[in-house]
Design a protein around this motif. Structure first.
Motif, mmCIF file in Angstrom:
data_model
loop_
_atom_site.group_PDB
_atom_site.id
_atom_site.type_symbol
_atom_site.label_atom_id
_atom_site.label_comp_id
_atom_site.label_asym_id
_atom_site.label_seq_id
_atom_site.Cartn_x
_atom_site.Cartn_y
_atom_site.Cartn_z
ATOM 1 N N HIS A 50 0.848 -1.276 -0.149
ATOM 2 C CA HIS A 50 0.180 -0.329 0.006
ATOM 3 C C HIS A 50 1.108 0.811 0.012
ATOM 4 O O HIS A 50 1.770 0.931 0.608
ATOM 5 C CB HIS A 50 -1.146 0.103 1.203
ATOM 6 N N HIS A 51 0.096 1.982 -0.223
ATOM 7 C CA HIS A 51 1.409 3.535 -0.157
ATOM 8 C C HIS A 51 1.655 3.933 1.366
ATOM 9 O O HIS A 51 0.914 3.552 2.099
ATOM 10 C CB HIS A 51 0.334 4.244 -1.116
ATOM 11 N N ASP A 103 1.303 7.459 2.412
ATOM 12 C CA ASP A 103 0.093 8.137 2.822
ATOM 13 C C ASP A 103 -0.680 7.921 3.042
ATOM 14 O O ASP A 103 -1.074 6.754 1.835
ATOM 15 C CB ASP A 103 0.409 9.343 1.439
ATOM 16 N N ASP A 104 -1.509 8.287 3.387
ATOM 17 C CA ASP A 104 -3.358 8.035 4.601
ATOM 18 C C ASP A 104 -3.517 8.241 2.541
ATOM 19 O O ASP A 104 -4.423 7.585 2.773
ATOM 20 C CB ASP A 104 -3.466 8.815 5.257
ATOM 21 N N SER A 161 -4.417 2.831 -0.245
ATOM 22 C CA SER A 161 -3.983 2.914 0.671
ATOM 23 C C SER A 161 -3.627 1.908 2.129
ATOM 24 O O SER A 161 -4.603 1.327 1.866
ATOM 25 C CB SER A 161 -4.326 4.472 1.371
ATOM 26 N N LYS A 195 6.415 2.961 4.447
ATOM 27 C CA LYS A 195 4.554 2.428 4.043
ATOM 28 C C LYS A 195 4.192 1.559 5.781
ATOM 29 O O LYS A 195 3.061 1.279 6.298
ATOM 30 C CB LYS A 195 4.402 1.669 3.300
ATOM 31 N N ALA A 219 2.164 4.116 7.691
ATOM 32 C CA ALA A 219 0.875 4.056 7.606
ATOM 33 C C ALA A 219 0.429 2.745 7.687
ATOM 34 O O ALA A 219 -1.156 3.026 7.732
ATOM 35 C CB ALA A 219 1.167 4.098 5.725
#
Ligand code: PEP
Length: 247
Positions: free
Chosen positions: A66-67, A69-70, A79, A112, A115
């Protein structure tokens, strides 16, 4: 100190369509009593369907990436919160196919992991050396360097695992010898204890790379091996179940 509960995680990679939900159901139906926690990490688009099909069973669902950032303007990305919202409870991060194919650095992987923690996902952080690095005698330095660079300090006290996946063993049918696996896993354990103190003793260290029914028992009973990350052999319920039963 009791050994961490083993984790067997299946990485479906970019394989599987709606019909594959039946394969996941077959895994849940066949598990019986297992000492291990079991997870299937399908492509993101199947997470919701698998989570619904596996609700109330012993099989967890995870994402594969996943990325960091949120949320935001990142076309095509997902995300951590989206994966969690779809029903995932874990996420594979830093897989060598992403490190090599998408040039992900340790710093990217570490971001990551941050996050994942913000979204309540349990990270499975992958590390592993290439064949050239192993031949050059650099395997331990490369792997422990990746552990130091990819695991942020905020993992302390959180549930996570590290997956040692030699790049040359992924999808090739080749595996390191058991003493070679143990040497790397002990080095990872020592690094985790250095980084997180006592808490560094409780994270399972998974082995990944051509695990199959015929070699699972030997690998899973090796020192400091706390489970497996399974690619190809996780696509068929029968093979994945045989690996789970070898714990
Ligand atoms: C993987 O890519 O995470 C993996 C372990 O693959 P395989 O089991 O197919 O070697």
């Amino acid at each position: 100190m009791t050994a961490p509960q083993p984790l067997i995680a299946g990485n479906w990679k970019m394989n599987g369509l709606g019909a594959s939900v039946e394969e996941a159901r077959a895994v849940a139906a066949g598990i019986g009593e297992s000492r291990a926690r079991v997870a299937i990490c399908p492509p993101a688009i199947l997470i919701h369907r698998l989570a619904q099909a596996l609700a109330g069973t012993a099989v967890l669902v995870g994402g594969q990436d996943h990325h960091w950032d949120d949320a935001g303007a990142f076309t095509g990305d997902v995300s951590a919160e989206m994966l969690a919202d779809a029903g995932a409870s874990l996420a594979i991060l830093g897989h060598s196919e992403r490190r090599a194919g998408y040039r992900e650095t340790d710093a990217d992987v570490s971001a990551k992991v941050g996050a994942a923690l913000r979204a309540g996902l349990e990270p499975i952080v992958c590390v592993g050396e290439t064949l050239e690095q192993r031949k050059a005698g650099e395997a331990l330095a490369v792997v422990t360097g990746q552990v130091r660079g990819s695991l942020p300090a905020d993992l302390a006290g959180k549930a996570f695992s590290v997956a040692y996946e030699p790049v040359w063993a992924i999808g090739t049918g080749l595996t390191p010898t058991t003493p070679e696996i143990e040497e790397v896993h002990r080095a990872i354990r020592a690094t985790l204890v250095e980084m997180f103190g006592e808490a560094g003793k409780s994270a399972p260290i998974l082995y990944g790379g051509s695990v199959k029914p015929s070699n699972a028992a030997e690998i899973l009973h090796a020192d400091e091996v706390g489970g497996a990350l399974v690619g190809g052999a996780s696509l068929k319920a029968e093979d994945f179940l045989a690996i789970i039963r070898a714990v």
